[in-house]
Motif scaffolding. Structure first.
Motif, short mmCIF file in Angstrom:
data_model
loop_
_atom_site.label_atom_id
_atom_site.label_comp_id
_atom_site.label_asym_id
_atom_site.label_seq_id
_atom_site.Cartn_x
_atom_site.Cartn_y
_atom_site.Cartn_z
N THR A 1 0.85 -1.19 0.00
CA THR A 1 0.00 0.00 0.00
C THR A 1 0.88 1.24 0.00
OG1 THR A 1 -0.09 0.19 2.42
CG2 THR A 1 -1.74 -1.23 1.36
N GLU A 2 0.23 2.40 0.05
CA GLU A 2 0.97 3.67 0.04
C GLU A 2 1.89 3.82 1.24
OE1 GLU A 2 -1.55 7.05 -0.45
OE2 GLU A 2 -2.71 6.11 -2.06
N LEU A 3 1.57 3.16 2.36
CA LEU A 3 2.42 3.27 3.56
C LEU A 3 3.83 2.76 3.30
CD1 LEU A 3 0.10 2.26 6.55
CD2 LEU A 3 1.12 4.50 6.11
N LEU A 4 3.97 1.86 2.33
CA LEU A 4 5.29 1.31 2.02
C LEU A 4 5.91 1.92 0.78
CD1 LEU A 4 4.77 -2.53 2.69
CD2 LEU A 4 5.74 -0.81 4.22
N ALA A 5 5.22 2.89 0.18
CA ALA A 5 5.66 3.42 -1.10
C ALA A 5 7.03 4.09 -1.03
CB ALA A 5 4.63 4.42 -1.63
N ASN A 6 7.37 4.70 0.10
CA ASN A 6 8.63 5.43 0.21
C ASN A 6 9.72 4.67 0.95
OD1 ASN A 6 7.56 7.75 -1.12
ND2 ASN A 6 6.54 8.37 0.79
N VAL A 7 9.48 3.39 1.19
CA VAL A 7 10.50 2.58 1.87
C VAL A 7 11.67 2.34 0.91
CG1 VAL A 7 10.99 0.33 2.88
CG2 VAL A 7 8.83 1.48 3.38
N PRO A 8 12.91 2.60 1.32
CA PRO A 8 14.07 2.37 0.44
C PRO A 8 14.15 0.92 -0.04
CG PRO A 8 14.70 3.64 2.37
CD PRO A 8 13.30 3.18 2.62
N GLU A 9 14.69 0.74 -1.22
CA GLU A 9 14.72 -0.58 -1.85
C GLU A 9 15.44 -1.61 -0.97
OE1 GLU A 9 16.20 -2.72 -6.02
OE2 GLU A 9 16.30 -0.54 -5.78
N LYS A 10 16.55 -1.22 -0.37
CA LYS A 10 17.29 -2.17 0.48
C LYS A 10 16.47 -2.59 1.68
CE LYS A 10 22.03 -0.86 -0.71
NZ LYS A 10 23.34 -0.36 -0.19
N VAL A 11 15.75 -1.65 2.27
CA VAL A 11 14.89 -1.96 3.41
C VAL A 11 13.75 -2.87 2.97
CG1 VAL A 11 13.37 -1.00 5.17
CG2 VAL A 11 15.48 0.20 4.56
N MET A 12 13.17 -2.59 1.80
CA MET A 12 12.10 -3.43 1.29
C MET A 12 12.58 -4.85 1.02
SD MET A 12 8.94 -3.66 0.64
CE MET A 12 8.43 -1.95 0.64
N ASP A 13 13.76 -4.97 0.47
CA ASP A 13 14.33 -6.30 0.24
C ASP A 13 14.48 -7.07 1.55
OD1 ASP A 13 14.44 -5.83 -2.47
OD2 ASP A 13 16.58 -5.30 -2.49
N HIS A 14 14.89 -6.35 2.59
CA HIS A 14 15.03 -6.97 3.91
C HIS A 14 13.68 -7.42 4.44
CE1 HIS A 14 16.53 -7.76 7.94
NE2 HIS A 14 15.60 -6.94 8.43
N ILE A 15 12.66 -6.57 4.29
CA ILE A 15 11.31 -6.91 4.76
C ILE A 15 10.80 -8.16 4.05
CG2 ILE A 15 8.90 -6.16 4.71
CD1 ILE A 15 9.92 -3.30 5.20
N VAL A 16 10.87 -8.16 2.73
CA VAL A 16 10.37 -9.30 1.96
C VAL A 16 11.16 -10.56 2.29
CG1 VAL A 16 10.04 -10.22 -0.37
CG2 VAL A 16 9.47 -7.83 0.12
N GLY A 17 12.45 -10.39 2.57
CA GLY A 17 13.28 -11.54 2.91
C GLY A 17 12.86 -12.22 4.20
N GLN A 18 12.13 -11.51 5.07
CA GLN A 18 11.66 -12.08 6.33
C GLN A 18 10.29 -12.75 6.21
OE1 GLN A 18 11.95 -8.49 8.80
NE2 GLN A 18 13.70 -9.40 9.84
N ILE A 19 9.68 -12.64 5.04
CA ILE A 19 8.34 -13.21 4.84
C ILE A 19 8.48 -14.57 4.17
CG2 ILE A 19 6.07 -12.87 3.77
CD1 ILE A 19 6.70 -9.84 3.76
N PRO A 20 8.10 -15.64 4.84
CA PRO A 20 8.31 -16.98 4.28
C PRO A 20 7.73 -17.19 2.89
CG PRO A 20 7.85 -17.18 6.61
CD PRO A 20 7.65 -15.73 6.25
#
Length: 240
Positions: A182-201
């Protein structure tokens, strides 16, 4: 006449998906919004769902707003407490304003709107109060103490009012989504987003429509024996 549902923050993101999902399931839906007139008008034009503008953090505005909804759409049977914002900062940098803004919009609003509909639900012997919490209200997250506190508070509120409404045909449940696109994640830096997705099984962000399907399930007449619970939906990132 079918059931009437009110979705706070219901014109964008998860809220918009909930509004659409409930309408598709046969509910008469109303959606609130706080300030983005262009997005709200586009949503109304696209869906035909009436929209109502007020500050859900303001108790008197909620009194007036809910009255307007019930006058136009009908008595509210299903309330989805979805409105929310974020004002991120670590505690030693967080301002009083950042704390108050998030608590007011994310937590005070749950009381403010629920208080307006509870008596009608009790009188009619039916009600569904569904509050959109968060994985961060279950596990905490650095830099989000205000947001985490509000989302955890929603879960405690839900458990209490579930006990109060149980013999009146009213259920109260929370949904705790993980990270949703959603828009809440729209401005999250790419490296941070990669880290977030990496924690989701399951290896991806959730979709707003996946949360909406849970709302429709809990809103149903047939879900009367489900109350006081938190439905965790996060791709396996955290077990409730």
């Amino acid at each position: 006449m079918g059931r009437v549902a009110l979705v706070t923050g219901g014109t964008r993101g998860i809220g918009a998906a909930c509004s659409k999902g409930l309408k598709d399931a046969g509910y008469s839906v109303a959606a609130t919004y706080a300030g983005n007139d262009d997005a709200a008008n586009a949503f109304k034009k696209e869906t035909g769902i009436p929209v109502f503008k007020w500050d859900v953090g303001d108790y008197q505005a909620c009194e007036q707003g809910v009255a307007a909804v019930e006058n136009e759409v009908g008595p509210i049977d299903v309330l989805v407490n979805n409105a929310g914002i974020s004002r991120d900062a670590t505690l030693h940098k967080m301002t009083e304003e950042q704390w108050n803004q998030v608590i007011r919009t994310n937590l005070d609003s749950v009381f403010n709107v629920s208080r307006q509909v509870i008596n009608g639900m009790r009188e009619r012997g039916f009600g569904r109060i569904i509050s959109i919490s968060s994985i961060n209200g279950q596990q905490g997250m650095m830099g989000l103490s205000n947001y985490c506190a509000a989302k955890a508070g929603m879960i405690g509120f839900t458990r209490a009012i579930a006990l109060e409404g149980a013999r009146k045909g009213i259920t109260a449940n929370a949904i705790a989504p993980g990270y949703v696109a959603t828009e809440l994640l729209a401005n999250v830096p790419e490296k941070v987003m990669d880290h977030i997705v990496g924690q989701i099984p399951v290896g991806r962000l959730g979709e707003a429509e996946e949360v909406a399907r849970c709302v429709v399930f809990l809103a149903a007449d047939e879900s009367a024996w489900i109350t006081g619970t938190t439905l965790t939906i996060n791709g396996g990132q955290l077990s409730d």
